[in-house]
Design a protein around this motif. Structure first.
Motif, mmCIF file in Angstrom:
data_model
loop_
_atom_site.group_PDB
_atom_site.id
_atom_site.type_symbol
_atom_site.label_atom_id
_atom_site.label_comp_id
_atom_site.label_asym_id
_atom_site.label_seq_id
_atom_site.Cartn_x
_atom_site.Cartn_y
_atom_site.Cartn_z
ATOM 1 N N LYS A 53 0.718 -1.211 -0.091
ATOM 2 C CA LYS A 53 -0.031 -0.025 0.055
ATOM 3 C C LYS A 53 0.878 1.337 -0.044
ATOM 4 O O LYS A 53 0.625 2.173 -0.793
ATOM 5 C CB LYS A 53 -1.088 0.143 1.111
ATOM 6 C CG LYS A 53 -1.631 1.230 1.323
ATOM 7 C CD LYS A 53 -2.915 1.177 2.318
ATOM 8 C CE LYS A 53 -4.031 0.652 1.652
ATOM 9 N NZ LYS A 53 -4.753 1.026 0.481
ATOM 10 N N PHE A 54 1.862 1.208 0.643
ATOM 11 C CA PHE A 54 2.679 2.593 0.979
ATOM 12 C C PHE A 54 4.042 2.824 0.446
ATOM 13 O O PHE A 54 4.622 3.801 0.018
ATOM 14 C CB PHE A 54 2.893 3.003 2.497
ATOM 15 C CG PHE A 54 1.525 2.940 3.023
ATOM 16 C CD1 PHE A 54 0.587 4.013 2.671
ATOM 17 C CD2 PHE A 54 1.221 2.244 4.310
ATOM 18 C CE1 PHE A 54 -0.446 4.327 3.459
ATOM 19 C CE2 PHE A 54 -0.208 2.473 4.740
ATOM 20 C CZ PHE A 54 -1.182 3.287 4.410
ATOM 21 N N ASN A 55 4.732 1.669 0.306
ATOM 22 C CA ASN A 55 6.038 1.734 -0.564
ATOM 23 C C ASN A 55 6.084 2.140 -1.955
ATOM 24 O O ASN A 55 5.387 1.982 -2.658
ATOM 25 C CB ASN A 55 6.748 0.325 -0.411
ATOM 26 C CG ASN A 55 8.174 0.565 -0.480
ATOM 27 O OD1 ASN A 55 8.830 1.231 -0.368
ATOM 28 N ND2 ASN A 55 8.866 -0.607 -1.011
ATOM 29 N N GLY A 56 6.834 3.144 -2.065
ATOM 30 C CA GLY A 56 7.058 3.781 -3.634
ATOM 31 C C GLY A 56 6.179 4.800 -3.604
ATOM 32 O O GLY A 56 6.158 5.536 -4.775
ATOM 33 N N ARG A 57 5.321 5.156 -2.919
ATOM 34 C CA ARG A 57 4.170 6.339 -2.981
ATOM 35 C C ARG A 57 5.159 7.678 -2.955
ATOM 36 O O ARG A 57 5.927 8.045 -2.383
ATOM 37 C CB ARG A 57 3.319 6.130 -1.896
ATOM 38 C CG ARG A 57 2.368 4.949 -1.855
ATOM 39 C CD ARG A 57 1.108 5.113 -2.609
ATOM 40 N NE ARG A 57 0.221 6.095 -2.095
ATOM 41 C CZ ARG A 57 -0.564 6.112 -1.476
ATOM 42 N NH1 ARG A 57 -0.850 4.776 -0.690
ATOM 43 N NH2 ARG A 57 -1.407 6.711 -0.906
ATOM 44 N N THR A 58 4.269 8.527 -3.788
ATOM 45 C CA THR A 58 4.634 10.170 -3.828
ATOM 46 C C THR A 58 3.619 10.928 -3.170
ATOM 47 O O THR A 58 4.053 12.226 -3.099
ATOM 48 C CB THR A 58 5.116 10.551 -5.207
ATOM 49 O OG1 THR A 58 3.980 10.312 -6.172
ATOM 50 C CG2 THR A 58 6.338 9.556 -5.620
ATOM 51 N N THR A 59 2.558 10.277 -2.843
ATOM 52 C CA THR A 59 1.527 11.193 -2.484
ATOM 53 C C THR A 59 1.002 10.112 -1.305
ATOM 54 O O THR A 59 0.918 9.007 -1.514
ATOM 55 C CB THR A 59 0.522 11.654 -3.231
ATOM 56 O OG1 THR A 59 -0.002 10.403 -3.846
ATOM 57 C CG2 THR A 59 0.745 12.331 -4.186
ATOM 58 N N ILE A 60 0.362 10.813 -0.035
ATOM 59 C CA ILE A 60 -0.469 10.133 0.891
ATOM 60 C C ILE A 60 -1.763 10.738 1.111
ATOM 61 O O ILE A 60 -1.652 11.830 1.212
ATOM 62 C CB ILE A 60 0.476 10.018 2.311
ATOM 63 C CG1 ILE A 60 1.870 9.699 1.906
ATOM 64 C CG2 ILE A 60 -0.173 9.331 3.128
ATOM 65 C CD1 ILE A 60 1.978 7.884 1.753
ATOM 66 N N GLY A 61 -2.737 9.889 0.999
ATOM 67 C CA GLY A 61 -3.928 10.399 1.143
ATOM 68 C C GLY A 61 -4.806 9.723 0.043
ATOM 69 O O GLY A 61 -4.252 9.116 -0.920
#
Length: 177
Positions: free
Chosen positions: A121-129
């Motif tokens: 779900k979170f690894n490599g993301r550039t935005t959170i939300g």
């Protein structure tokens, strides 16, 4: 935004994404979970199994799985800070095994499976939300998993800890704005 304001915002955004993911909600293994119960939601998990502070497992008497969210920010070079999100998954030793009827084909314990889902779900993301969230956080760097390790906390709880890092501007150089 002040650097410390990022702490509360990041915890809220991460928690919100977790409670809106039906597979992660199911993997917590809440005794109250019933996928046919339309009144049960991720919000129930968020209130009872996701904490934005650390927990003393000696005070928990239930056989359960829960996670804690911590955020640390350290200075990185001159104009940058390195926010770090620490997600710790705690499972009672009697709650580690996944029910094969609920999770067919999954050959992992609860902590390992939850860590896999959170990593995906979170690894490599550039935005959170969430996509429909008008206040999504845009990160200066990628949100990258830097550590994922497990251990035994005491005779009742095992844990798995994931540490994600990114980099951001040091807003104290901008008078906290």
């Amino acid at each position: 935004m002040a650097n410390s304001e990022f702490i509360t915002i990041l915890k809220r955004k991460i928690k919100n994404e977790i409670v809106n993911d039906p597979l992660i909600v199911k993997a917590f293994g809440s005794p109250d979970y019933d996928e046919t119960d339309l009144d049960f939601s991720g919000e129930d998990v968020g209130e009872n199994y996701i904490f934005s502070w650390d927990q003393d497992t000696k005070t928990i008497k239930e056989t359960m799985t829960f996670i804690t969210l911590q955020v640390n920010i350290k200075k990185y070079r001159e104009n940058w800070v390195k926010p770090q999100l620490i997600i710790t998954i705690y499972s009672h030793s009697n709650h580690m095994k996944l029910n094969p009827k609920e999770f067919p084909g999954i050959d992992a314990n609860r902590n390992d499976y939850l860590s896999q889902l959170l990593d995906d779900k979170f690894n490599g993301r550039t935005t959170i939300g969430l996509e429909y969230d008008p206040d999504r956080i845009s990160l200066m760097g990628k949100f990258e998993l830097s550590e994922n390790y497990e251990g035994v906390l005491n005779n009742s709880f095992a844990y798995r800890q994931l540490i994600f890092e990114t980099k951001d501007l040091n807003y104290s150089l901008c008078d906290g704005r």
